[in-house]
Motif scaffolding. Structure first.
Motif, PDB file in Angstrom:
ATOM      1  N   TYR A 148       1.552  -0.294  20.572  1.00 39.13           N
ATOM      2  CA  TYR A 148       0.850  -1.341  19.061  1.00 39.13           C
ATOM      3  C   TYR A 148       2.152  -2.474  19.018  1.00 39.13           C
ATOM      4  O   TYR A 148       1.717  -3.072  18.713  1.00 39.13           O
ATOM      5  N   SER A 195      -4.185   0.353  15.406  1.00 32.71           N
ATOM      6  CA  SER A 195      -3.695  -0.137  13.713  1.00 32.71           C
ATOM      7  C   SER A 195      -2.586   1.192  14.086  1.00 32.71           C
ATOM      8  O   SER A 195      -1.737   1.134  13.530  1.00 32.71           O
ATOM      9  N   VAL A 196      -2.425   1.731  15.407  1.00 29.55           N
ATOM     10  CA  VAL A 196      -1.621   3.011  14.996  1.00 29.55           C
ATOM     11  C   VAL A 196      -0.800   3.011  17.011  1.00 29.55           C
ATOM     12  O   VAL A 196      -1.844   2.761  17.584  1.00 29.55           O
ATOM     13  N   ASP A 207       8.582   6.579  12.215  1.00 28.67           N
ATOM     14  CA  ASP A 207       7.209   7.524  11.787  1.00 28.67           C
ATOM     15  C   ASP A 207       6.952   7.089  13.706  1.00 28.67           C
ATOM     16  O   ASP A 207       6.206   7.978  14.280  1.00 28.67           O
ATOM     17  N   TYR A 208       7.037   6.011  14.430  1.00 22.13           N
ATOM     18  CA  TYR A 208       6.502   5.571  15.930  1.00 22.13           C
ATOM     19  C   TYR A 208       7.565   6.577  16.468  1.00 22.13           C
ATOM     20  O   TYR A 208       7.869   6.380  17.502  1.00 22.13           O
ATOM     21  N   GLY A 261       4.495  -3.434   5.935  1.00 21.14           N
ATOM     22  CA  GLY A 261       5.285  -2.652   6.022  1.00 21.14           C
ATOM     23  C   GLY A 261       4.066  -0.987   6.596  1.00 21.14           C
ATOM     24  O   GLY A 261       3.094  -0.987   7.114  1.00 21.14           O
ATOM     25  N   SER A 262       4.118  -0.189   4.882  1.00 18.78           N
ATOM     26  CA  SER A 262       2.901   0.771   4.869  1.00 18.78           C
ATOM     27  C   SER A 262       2.519   0.411   3.268  1.00 18.78           C
ATOM     28  O   SER A 262       2.394   0.670   2.584  1.00 18.78           O
ATOM     29  N   ARG A 295      11.510   7.029   3.649  1.00 17.29           N
ATOM     30  CA  ARG A 295      10.993   5.180   4.400  1.00 17.29           C
ATOM     31  C   ARG A 295       9.885   4.463   3.548  1.00 17.29           C
ATOM     32  O   ARG A 295      10.395   3.254   3.154  1.00 17.29           O
ATOM     33  N   MET A 296       9.425   5.290   2.920  1.00 16.68           N
ATOM     34  CA  MET A 296       8.344   4.015   2.209  1.00 16.68           C
ATOM     35  C   MET A 296       9.297   3.472   0.653  1.00 16.68           C
ATOM     36  O   MET A 296       7.880   2.333   0.176  1.00 16.68           O
ATOM     37  N   SER A 325       2.407  -6.522  12.302  1.00 18.56           N
ATOM     38  CA  SER A 325       3.089  -5.072  11.537  1.00 18.56           C
ATOM     39  C   SER A 325       5.036  -4.769  11.804  1.00 18.56           C
ATOM     40  O   SER A 325       5.423  -5.714  12.562  1.00 18.56           O
ATOM     41  N   ASN A 326       5.527  -4.272  10.692  1.00 17.64           N
ATOM     42  CA  ASN A 326       6.992  -3.885  10.702  1.00 17.64           C
ATOM     43  C   ASN A 326       6.590  -3.067  11.749  1.00 17.64           C
ATOM     44  O   ASN A 326       7.834  -2.819  12.505  1.00 17.64           O
ATOM     45  N   HIS A 327       6.155  -3.180  13.336  1.00 20.26           N
ATOM     46  CA  HIS A 327       6.605  -1.895  13.903  1.00 20.26           C
ATOM     47  C   HIS A 327       6.562  -3.133  15.571  1.00 20.26           C
ATOM     48  O   HIS A 327       7.252  -2.574  16.196  1.00 20.26           O
TER      49      HIS A 327
HETATM   50  C1  15L Z   1       1.638   0.155  10.705  1.00 23.03           C
HETATM   51  O1  15L Z   1       1.440  -0.635  11.447  1.00 23.03           O
HETATM   52  C2  15L Z   1       0.146   1.336  11.476  1.00 23.03           C
HETATM   53  O2  15L Z   1      -0.935   0.547  11.183  1.00 23.03           O
HETATM   54  C3  15L Z   1      -0.166   2.264  10.207  1.00 23.03           C
HETATM   55  O3  15L Z   1      -0.379   3.626  10.944  1.00 23.03           O
HETATM   56  C4  15L Z   1       1.746   2.984   9.403  1.00 23.03           C
HETATM   57  O4  15L Z   1       2.308   3.621  10.923  1.00 23.03           O
HETATM   58  C5  15L Z   1       2.634   1.907   9.089  1.00 23.03           C
HETATM   59  O5  15L Z   1       2.360   0.339   9.766  1.00 23.03           O
HETATM   60  C6  15L Z   1       4.406   1.877   8.899  1.00 23.03           C
HETATM   61  O6  15L Z   1       4.600   1.648   9.443  1.00 23.03           O
HETATM   62  O7  15L Z   1       3.495   2.919   7.501  1.00 23.03           O
END
Ligand code: 15L
Length: 266
Positions: free
Chosen positions: A139, A79-80, A262-263, A167-168, A177-178, A114-116
């Motif tokens: 991820y 998940s990260v 954050d990524y 999102g978060s 950001r959050m 995920s938003n990623h």
């Molecule tokens: C996610 O998908 C992750 O699981 C979590 O660890 C956070 O990084 C979250 O997104 C985020 O973007 O805040």
């Protein structure tokens, strides 16, 4: 087909942060749960729930756990951001095992995306769910693959699939950001229940965020699910405006440009 609401829910990733929240809240709401995770379940197993410790790699076990379930909430896997080879097994092979289990059981999948998946879109664009994938790491790439897997299983096998681009999801937002990406635990839990209860959905994609005034995200399929968020990050704005938890050098370079800062620093 029996009423979906009468059938158990299989929850993968039950021992993770969001899995634990969902196990508690869904059990409190009266759902019958089958919980599974590679790690032991750290809490007392709720009433009307059973926990099985298993690896997503065990396809036959996943199929057995899904038997008789109406819905699979797939929160298991990495998940990260991690190196490619760590993501591959749980998030691709494990994902396949879950969709196969759903096909065999006739269950609907709710996929914790995920938003990623779209993390490299600039924040200045307001994104609808039909925007192009722009994953910000291995991820996010695996989550985009998951959404495509859901699309394949619907088109080819009639497996319904809801993709929630979370999102978060935390007890409270932690940085500026959050204020855009925050999803409260209660909004997440209500969304999961709507995903399990909604009539025919086919495939649907939803932004997993609370009602945040600063949201980066626009149109999605929430109306079809009968969900609208009730919480918001807005009350945290005075404390968090300008607060940064990412790498300051990267943030300066990118001008705080991307959805998933954050990524992007890794
Ligand atoms: C996610 O998908 C992750 O699981 C979590 O660890 C956070 O990084 C979250 O997104 C985020 O973007 O805040």
């Amino acid at each position: 087909m029996p009423d979906r609401a009468m059938l158990p829910i299989l929850l993968t990733g039950a021992s993770g942060a969001l899995g634990r929240v969902l196990a508690r809240n869904l059990a409190d709401a009266g759902w019958m749960l089958r919980l599974t995770d590679i790690a032991p379940f750290p809490d007392p197993v709720p009433e009307r729930a059973a926990f099985t410790q298993a690896d997503l790699a065990e396809g036959a076990t996943m199929a057995r756990l899904a038997e008789g379930c109406g819905t699979i909430l797939h929160f298991g896997g990495v998940s990260v951001e991690r190196p490619f080879h760590e993501v591959l097994g749980p998030n691709i092979t494990g994902l396949f095992n879950i969709y196969e289990a759903a096909r065999l059981a006739g269950a609907r999948v709710v996929f914790a995306s995920s938003n990623h998946t779209i993390g490299f879109h600039p924040r200045s664009e307001r994104l609808d769910v039909d925007c192009a994938f722009r994953p910000d790491g291995y991820y996010g790439l695996s989550k985009a693959y998951g959404e495509l897997m859901g699309s394949l299983y619907w088109d080819k096998h009639g497996v319904e699939s809801v993709h929630v681009r979370i999102g978060s999801c935390l007890p409270a937002p932690k940085d500026a950001r959050m204020l855009s990406t925050y999803l409260s635990y209660d909004d997440l839990s209500r969304l999961m229940m709507r995903c399990a209860l909604a009539g025919e959905v086919g495939t649907a994609v939803v932004w997993g965020a609370s009602a945040n005034a600063r949201s980066f995200w626009g149109a999605d399929d929430r109306i079809r699910l009968g969900w609208s968020p009730q919480d918001s990050a807005d009350g945290f704005a005075p404390a968090l405006e300008g607060a940064v938890t990412g790498d300051p050098v990267v943030e300066q370079h990118q001008g705080g440009a991307f959805c998933a800062i954050d990524y992007t620093r890794r």
